[in-house]
Design a protein around this motif. Sequence first.
Motif, mmCIF file in Angstrom:
data_model
loop_
_atom_site.group_PDB
_atom_site.id
_atom_site.type_symbol
_atom_site.label_atom_id
_atom_site.label_comp_id
_atom_site.label_asym_id
_atom_site.label_seq_id
_atom_site.Cartn_x
_atom_site.Cartn_y
_atom_site.Cartn_z
ATOM 1 N N UNK A 63 -45.125 -20.804 33.874
ATOM 2 C CA UNK A 63 -44.362 -21.593 32.916
ATOM 3 C C UNK A 63 -44.811 -21.164 31.523
ATOM 4 N N UNK A 64 -43.964 -21.382 30.535
ATOM 5 C CA UNK A 64 -44.302 -20.994 29.169
ATOM 6 C C UNK A 64 -43.400 -21.736 28.197
ATOM 7 N N UNK A 78 -37.477 -24.369 20.329
ATOM 8 C CA UNK A 78 -38.518 -24.417 21.344
ATOM 9 C C UNK A 78 -37.929 -24.826 22.683
ATOM 10 N N UNK A 79 -38.251 -24.069 23.707
ATOM 11 C CA UNK A 79 -37.725 -24.364 25.035
ATOM 12 C C UNK A 79 -38.808 -24.138 26.082
ATOM 13 N N UNK A 80 -38.873 -24.993 27.074
ATOM 14 C CA UNK A 80 -39.805 -24.813 28.184
ATOM 15 C C UNK A 80 -39.114 -23.936 29.227
ATOM 16 N N UNK A 81 -39.811 -22.920 29.714
ATOM 17 C CA UNK A 81 -39.242 -22.043 30.729
ATOM 18 C C UNK A 81 -40.109 -22.045 31.977
ATOM 19 N N UNK A 82 -39.451 -21.924 33.114
ATOM 20 C CA UNK A 82 -40.108 -21.837 34.414
ATOM 21 C C UNK A 82 -39.585 -20.577 35.090
ATOM 22 N N UNK A 83 -40.478 -19.744 35.589
ATOM 23 C CA UNK A 83 -40.075 -18.492 36.230
ATOM 24 C C UNK A 83 -40.662 -18.416 37.630
ATOM 25 N N UNK A 84 -39.803 -18.148 38.597
ATOM 26 C CA UNK A 84 -40.249 -17.947 39.976
ATOM 27 C C UNK A 84 -39.348 -16.897 40.597
ATOM 28 N N UNK A 85 -39.919 -15.742 40.916
ATOM 29 C CA UNK A 85 -39.106 -14.652 41.430
ATOM 30 C C UNK A 85 -38.086 -14.244 40.381
ATOM 31 N N UNK A 86 -36.816 -14.173 40.772
ATOM 32 C CA UNK A 86 -35.759 -13.808 39.833
ATOM 33 C C UNK A 86 -35.023 -15.024 39.281
ATOM 34 N N UNK A 87 -35.530 -16.212 39.563
ATOM 35 C CA UNK A 87 -34.898 -17.442 39.081
ATOM 36 C C UNK A 87 -35.618 -17.946 37.835
ATOM 37 N N UNK A 88 -34.837 -18.296 36.825
ATOM 38 C CA UNK A 88 -35.399 -18.761 35.560
ATOM 39 C C UNK A 88 -34.753 -20.092 35.177
ATOM 40 N N UNK A 89 -35.591 -21.078 34.903
ATOM 41 C CA UNK A 89 -35.117 -22.381 34.434
ATOM 42 C C UNK A 89 -35.494 -22.509 32.955
ATOM 43 N N UNK A 90 -34.511 -22.839 32.129
ATOM 44 C CA UNK A 90 -34.736 -22.986 30.693
ATOM 45 C C UNK A 90 -34.345 -24.397 30.277
ATOM 46 N N UNK A 91 -35.311 -25.139 29.760
ATOM 47 C CA UNK A 91 -35.027 -26.482 29.276
ATOM 48 C C UNK A 91 -34.796 -26.398 27.766
ATOM 49 N N UNK A 92 -33.512 -26.361 27.374
ATOM 50 C CA UNK A 92 -33.195 -26.328 25.953
ATOM 51 C C UNK A 92 -33.737 -27.587 25.270
ATOM 52 N N UNK A 219 -48.861 -21.060 37.535
ATOM 53 C CA UNK A 219 -48.893 -22.167 38.479
ATOM 54 C C UNK A 219 -47.628 -22.135 39.319
ATOM 55 N N UNK A 220 -47.734 -22.648 40.528
ATOM 56 C CA UNK A 220 -46.585 -22.688 41.424
ATOM 57 C C UNK A 220 -45.514 -23.586 40.826
ATOM 58 N N UNK A 221 -44.304 -23.047 40.714
ATOM 59 C CA UNK A 221 -43.199 -23.834 40.171
ATOM 60 C C UNK A 221 -42.595 -24.677 41.292
ATOM 61 N N UNK A 222 -42.450 -25.965 41.037
ATOM 62 C CA UNK A 222 -41.880 -26.885 42.014
ATOM 63 C C UNK A 222 -40.480 -26.413 42.400
ATOM 64 N N UNK A 223 -40.241 -26.152 43.697
ATOM 65 C CA UNK A 223 -38.911 -25.682 44.130
ATOM 66 C C UNK A 223 -37.779 -26.610 43.701
ATOM 67 N N UNK A 224 -38.074 -27.890 43.535
ATOM 68 C CA UNK A 224 -37.038 -28.835 43.115
ATOM 69 C C UNK A 224 -36.467 -28.444 41.750
ATOM 70 N N UNK A 225 -37.324 -27.915 40.885
ATOM 71 C CA UNK A 225 -36.879 -27.524 39.547
ATOM 72 C C UNK A 225 -35.987 -26.294 39.577
ATOM 73 N N UNK A 226 -36.017 -25.557 40.666
ATOM 74 C CA UNK A 226 -35.263 -24.314 40.773
ATOM 75 C C UNK A 226 -34.056 -24.447 41.701
#
Length: 246
Positions: A63-64, A78-92, A219-226
Amino acid sequence: MRLLKEICRAAGVLFMLAACVSLIAAQEPAKAGNSSPAQEPAKAADSPPAKVSTTPFNFPDFTAIQKIATRGGPGALLMKVYVSGSTVRVEQTPKIVNLFVTSTGKVYKMVTYPDKTTSCVVMRRDQQGFMTSPLEMLQGAKVERTPAGTDVVDGYKTKVEDVVVTRADGKVMKSQVWEADDFKGVPIKIVSEITPDAIAGPEAKPFNIAALYGDIKFEKVDPVLLTPPDSCTPIEKTYKVVEHDE
């Protein structure tokens, strides 16, 4: 209508960035500092032609904080990002989330409203209705990475690469990436070329968006977020709603 307004708001932010022709990166990759995206990476004199690698990026889960700043624009984004494999979650924002699922070529825009109700719109990666992220632009069907020297960003040694990604739909995306030795090769700086959508008009030209990444945590990204919601409205149906209302 409320759903459409949220989609238009996201697209509007991207157009606003395009209008600010000079984009500058934020000043906090891993720690606060004064790095500049205009600084050229160091290259060895008379070095042989760089060898192109087709190895896709394979980052560990992390996460970053993604920070984008514009000169003459609205200030830092400013945005929080979560990366796991090729999936990216961006919280605008905590209430507006874009989920990029490269494996399916889909983008999910999820919104939580003040009354706690939620909505989800799903679209193809080539459709308009979301704000992109330089991190997700590094994922695609084909990746070409060319060494472009080394650099120091806020005290951190980085390997610089020119990256060309081809999506499954044939769209080509170009970026320059600063990969930090101290952060397992995760980029702390990315400058990506954005091609305006057709709606921007024939005079619109490509522009660069620059971002730095800080507060990187492995850190392991919670699968629920992805995982996208079970029920998401295709963006085409939101167009039909507008036409009906009009």
